[in-house]
Motif scaffolding. Structure first.
Motif, PDB file in Angstrom:
ATOM      1  N   ALA A  41      -8.863  -5.524   7.136  1.00  0.00           N
ATOM      2  CA  ALA A  41      -7.772  -5.161   6.218  1.00  0.00           C
ATOM      3  C   ALA A  41      -7.776  -3.667   5.947  1.00  0.00           C
ATOM      4  CB  ALA A  41      -7.897  -5.942   4.920  1.00  0.00           C
ATOM      5  N   ARG A  42      -8.939  -3.106   5.685  1.00  0.00           N
ATOM      6  CA  ARG A  42      -9.044  -1.665   5.405  1.00  0.00           C
ATOM      7  C   ARG A  42      -8.508  -0.857   6.582  1.00  0.00           C
ATOM      8  NH1 ARG A  42     -11.906   0.923   1.545  1.00  0.00           N
ATOM      9  NH2 ARG A  42     -13.039  -0.970   1.041  1.00  0.00           N
ATOM     10  N   HIS A  48      -1.412   1.819   8.459  1.00  0.00           N
ATOM     11  CA  HIS A  48      -0.001   1.501   8.261  1.00  0.00           C
ATOM     12  C   HIS A  48       0.554   1.754   6.863  1.00  0.00           C
ATOM     13  CE1 HIS A  48       0.252  -0.162  12.260  1.00  0.00           C
ATOM     14  NE2 HIS A  48      -0.864  -0.825  12.023  1.00  0.00           N
ATOM     15  N   CYS A  49      -0.280   1.900   5.869  1.00  0.00           N
ATOM     16  CA  CYS A  49       0.247   2.038   4.510  1.00  0.00           C
ATOM     17  C   CYS A  49       0.914   3.377   4.247  1.00  0.00           C
ATOM     18  CB  CYS A  49      -0.849   1.788   3.482  1.00  0.00           C
ATOM     19  SG  CYS A  49      -1.228   0.023   3.301  1.00  0.00           S
ATOM     20  N   ALA A  50       0.473   4.407   4.917  1.00  0.00           N
ATOM     21  CA  ALA A  50       1.064   5.725   4.707  1.00  0.00           C
ATOM     22  C   ALA A  50       2.526   5.772   5.165  1.00  0.00           C
ATOM     23  CB  ALA A  50       0.255   6.787   5.438  1.00  0.00           C
ATOM     24  N   ALA A  70      -2.809  -1.460  -2.196  1.00  0.00           N
ATOM     25  CA  ALA A  70      -2.201  -0.496  -3.114  1.00  0.00           C
ATOM     26  C   ALA A  70      -2.995   0.808  -3.139  1.00  0.00           C
ATOM     27  CB  ALA A  70      -2.110  -1.094  -4.516  1.00  0.00           C
ATOM     28  N   ALA A  71      -4.308   0.709  -3.085  1.00  0.00           N
ATOM     29  CA  ALA A  71      -5.152   1.912  -3.075  1.00  0.00           C
ATOM     30  C   ALA A  71      -4.929   2.752  -1.822  1.00  0.00           C
ATOM     31  CB  ALA A  71      -6.624   1.520  -3.191  1.00  0.00           C
ATOM     32  N   HIS A  72      -4.472   2.107  -0.754  1.00  0.00           N
ATOM     33  CA  HIS A  72      -4.152   2.832   0.483  1.00  0.00           C
ATOM     34  C   HIS A  72      -2.704   3.304   0.525  1.00  0.00           C
ATOM     35  CE1 HIS A  72      -7.987   1.275   2.043  1.00  0.00           C
ATOM     36  NE2 HIS A  72      -7.901   2.304   2.868  1.00  0.00           N
ATOM     37  N   GLY A  73      -1.932   3.010  -0.522  1.00  0.00           N
ATOM     38  CA  GLY A  73      -0.558   3.497  -0.597  1.00  0.00           C
ATOM     39  C   GLY A  73       0.514   2.502  -0.234  1.00  0.00           C
ATOM     40  N   CYS A  74       0.148   1.269   0.100  1.00  0.00           N
ATOM     41  CA  CYS A  74       1.142   0.247   0.432  1.00  0.00           C
ATOM     42  C   CYS A  74       1.822  -0.293  -0.818  1.00  0.00           C
ATOM     43  CB  CYS A  74       0.481  -0.944   1.130  1.00  0.00           C
ATOM     44  SG  CYS A  74       0.413  -0.810   2.909  1.00  0.00           S
TER      45      CYS A  74
END
Length: 117
Positions: A41-42, A48-50, A70-74
């Motif tokens: 997942a990380r 892809h979250c950016a 969410a912490a990765h920006g998704c």
């Protein structure tokens, strides 16, 4: 590396509920849920979250993967049938500053067909 808070129930009764003790122990001792699931997942979220990614976390429990995304920006869409876990996820979203309701939507119970994740 990203960091975030997870809200988890406390007490013996909470730990016995739906095997939550296993999840709590993993979060407490390892700082993550699962092994390979968290690593995969990380990596996906980092990649892809950016790019304005949206993650659907169905059966989100206390929202570990929702919070990781969410912490990765998704943006996130979470669904959990247990209202107590939904409350803990809401607390964690607010504690982490992920309280933009348009970006992070949480559905309680069964998701009606007219709602799109």
């Amino acid at each position: 590396n990203v960091s975030f808070w997870v809200a988890a129930p406390l007490g013996v009764e909470a730990m016995d509920r739906r095997n939550f003790g296993i999840v709590a122990a993993s979060l407490w001792h390892h700082g993550r849920w699962g092994g390979a699931e968290s690593v995969i997942a990380r990596r996906i979220f980092e990649r892809h979250c950016a790019a304005d990614g949206v993650v659907a976390d169905l059966g989100s429990h206390v929202g570990y993967f929702t919070l990781l995304a969410a912490a990765h920006g998704c943006a996130t869409r979470s669904a959990e049938i247990d209202a107590d876990f939904v409350a803990l996820l809401g607390l964690a979203l607010r504690a982490n500053g992920f309280d933009d309701a348009a970006r992070h939507r949480v559905f309680t119970g069964a998701v009606p067909a007219e709602h799109s994740l």
